[in-house]
Design a protein around this motif. Structure first.
Motif, PDB file in Angstrom:
ATOM      1  N   LEU A 134       0.810  -1.217   0.000  1.00 43.74           N
ATOM      2  CA  LEU A 134       0.000   0.000   0.000  1.00 43.74           C
ATOM      3  C   LEU A 134       0.846   1.270   0.000  1.00 43.74           C
ATOM      4  N   ILE A 135       2.104   1.149  -0.338  1.00 43.06           N
ATOM      5  CA  ILE A 135       2.947   2.347  -0.453  1.00 43.06           C
ATOM      6  C   ILE A 135       2.564   3.071  -1.743  1.00 43.06           C
ATOM      7  N   GLY A 136       2.030   4.265  -1.600  1.00 42.25           N
ATOM      8  CA  GLY A 136       1.545   5.001  -2.760  1.00 42.25           C
ATOM      9  C   GLY A 136       2.424   6.169  -3.134  1.00 42.25           C
ATOM     10  N   ARG A 137       1.810   7.159  -3.770  1.00 43.49           N
ATOM     11  CA  ARG A 137       2.536   8.329  -4.267  1.00 43.49           C
ATOM     12  C   ARG A 137       1.941   9.602  -3.688  1.00 43.49           C
ATOM     13  N   GLU A 138       2.787  10.602  -3.509  1.00 47.67           N
ATOM     14  CA  GLU A 138       2.323  11.909  -3.044  1.00 47.67           C
ATOM     15  C   GLU A 138       1.703  12.692  -4.198  1.00 47.67           C
ATOM     16  N   ALA A 139       0.770  13.551  -3.851  1.00 47.43           N
ATOM     17  CA  ALA A 139       0.236  14.475  -4.846  1.00 47.43           C
ATOM     18  C   ALA A 139       1.241  15.589  -5.116  1.00 47.43           C
ATOM     19  N   SER A 140       1.923  16.017  -4.092  1.00 49.33           N
ATOM     20  CA  SER A 140       2.918  17.081  -4.218  1.00 49.33           C
ATOM     21  C   SER A 140       3.968  16.719  -5.266  1.00 49.33           C
ATOM     22  N   GLY A 141       4.180  17.652  -6.183  1.00 55.65           N
ATOM     23  CA  GLY A 141       5.174  17.438  -7.225  1.00 55.65           C
ATOM     24  C   GLY A 141       4.655  16.717  -8.452  1.00 55.65           C
ATOM     25  N   SER A 142       3.455  16.131  -8.364  1.00 60.12           N
ATOM     26  CA  SER A 142       2.886  15.456  -9.532  1.00 60.12           C
ATOM     27  C   SER A 142       2.241  16.486 -10.448  1.00 60.12           C
ATOM     28  N   ILE A 143       1.936  16.064 -11.659  1.00 57.58           N
ATOM     29  CA  ILE A 143       1.362  16.977 -12.655  1.00 57.58           C
ATOM     30  C   ILE A 143      -0.104  16.642 -12.878  1.00 57.58           C
ATOM     31  N   LEU A 144      -0.953  17.628 -12.630  1.00 56.16           N
ATOM     32  CA  LEU A 144      -2.385  17.509 -12.893  1.00 56.16           C
ATOM     33  C   LEU A 144      -2.681  18.063 -14.276  1.00 56.16           C
ATOM     34  N   GLY A 145      -3.304  17.258 -15.122  1.00 55.45           N
ATOM     35  CA  GLY A 145      -3.700  17.700 -16.449  1.00 55.45           C
ATOM     36  C   GLY A 145      -5.197  17.900 -16.522  1.00 55.45           C
ATOM     37  N   LEU A 146      -5.622  19.116 -16.790  1.00 51.26           N
ATOM     38  CA  LEU A 146      -7.031  19.453 -16.874  1.00 51.26           C
ATOM     39  C   LEU A 146      -7.465  19.507 -18.340  1.00 51.26           C
ATOM     40  N   VAL A 147      -8.446  18.733 -18.685  1.00 52.92           N
ATOM     41  CA  VAL A 147      -8.987  18.736 -20.047  1.00 52.92           C
ATOM     42  C   VAL A 147     -10.213  19.635 -20.027  1.00 52.92           C
ATOM     43  N   GLY A 148     -10.047  20.831 -20.561  1.00 47.50           N
ATOM     44  CA  GLY A 148     -11.025  21.903 -20.406  1.00 47.50           C
ATOM     45  C   GLY A 148     -10.567  22.785 -19.273  1.00 47.50           C
ATOM     46  N   PHE A 149     -10.668  24.118 -19.473  1.00 48.67           N
ATOM     47  CA  PHE A 149     -10.174  25.029 -18.439  1.00 48.67           C
ATOM     48  C   PHE A 149     -11.179  26.136 -18.168  1.00 48.67           C
TER      49      PHE A 149
END
Length: 312
Positions: A134-149
């Protein structure tokens, strides 16, 4: 007396305020009983709906006195806009009423799916200790891609930036020099965005152009470690293609709040799919947003009906 039919749930205090001024039929069973709905709107001047009531040619023909459709939300794919325009029926969505709710929902989904540690209660109670898996990933530093702005995507971006995420977006309908791009990386193509981001969140309406926008080809462009969130409209995602991608570990996870058919049919292709969270079109509905949207919609409908009464 002027009559309003409300076919889906709405803040009850707002309904009471409408009943002080109009004849109001508030019956949430109408959305699932088409014959009763058509009979009830026969002498209606206004109708208030959410996303499940189909305001189509059949309903318009059954409601010859209809003057306004109040939409408890912003999506209009369940409303025949051409038929309303031809009849001179005003359509009034509640713009801006649920932006906060949807943005918070999207970020909640991102945090859940990135961390991958919040679905362990059953195994924990069984005496297991699945710490390594269950070792996951942080949101910090990841890239969020928004389709539509649009407005809701921008609300989401502001919150993501506060979590130290990087934010990118693709929106061919927003000018390249628009000030909204100030804190966000603008992409010229959807395919490039999908290839480079860690999270994809959809913020587009359902149109002929966007139906199955996220299909097998689009999913194939995404990182295997990426996640997908759709709180926009069902039909934008090809559900069969998404199910296959998750089953084959070609995608790390997904959160769907909207679907091609609502409620989900028996034997849905999404049944038993791993790393998939399903919710019943609830992203934009909180106690606070329901009160805001209900009041906005009531005000919008009243404004149209009162102008009609005085012949403005």
């Amino acid at each position: 007396m002027v009559k309003i039919v409300i076919s889906e749930f709405m803040d009850e205090e707002v309904v009471v305020s409408l009943q002080d001024r109009f004849e109001v039929i508030f019956d949430t069973s109408l959305v699932d009983n088409r014959p009763s709905l058509l009979e009830t709107v026969a002498d209606a001047d206004g109708i208030i709906v959410r996303n499940r009531t189909q305001v189509d040619a059949e309903l318009m023909a059954a409601a010859p006195h209809l003057k306004v459709v109040g939409r408890l939300g912003v999506g209009l794919d369940n409303i025949d806009m051409d038929a309303c325009k031809a009849r001179g029926v005003a359509v009034k969505p509640a713009h801006g009423g649920n932006g906060c709710s949807v943005a918070e929902y999207v970020l909640t989904g991102i945090l859940l799916l990135r961390r991958n540690a919040y679905f362990s209660s059953e195994s924990m109670l069984a005496g297991e200790w699945p710490r390594q898996s269950l070792i996951g990933r942080e949101a910090s530093g990841s890239i969020l891609g928004l389709v539509g702005f649009g407005a809701i995507a921008r609300e989401t971006a502001r919150r993501a930036l506060a979590l130290n995420m990087k934010v990118a977006a693709f929106d061919p309908h927003l000018a390249a020099d628009a000030p909204e791009w100030a804190d966000v990386e603008r992409y010229d193509s959807l395919s490039t965005l999908l290839e480079e981001v860690d999270v994809v969140s959809l913020h587009v309406p359902l149109t002929a152009e966007t139906r199955h926008l996220i299909d097998n080809t689009a999913l194939g462009r995404m990182k295997h470690s990426a996640i997908l969130v759709n709180a926009a409209r069902g039909g934008i995602v090809d559900e069969a293609a998404l199910a296959a991608a998750l089953r084959e570990n070609r995608l790390a996870g997904a959160l769907l709040d909207v679907f091609e058919q609502e409620p989900l049919p028996s034997g849905s292709v999404l049944e038993g799919v791993p790393n998939l969270i399903l919710t019943p079109h609830i992203a934009g509905v909180t106690e606070e947003s329901n009160a805001r949207i209900s009041q906005m919609t009531a005000d919008n409908v009243c404004a149209v009906l009162e102008k009609t009464e005085v012949g403005v």
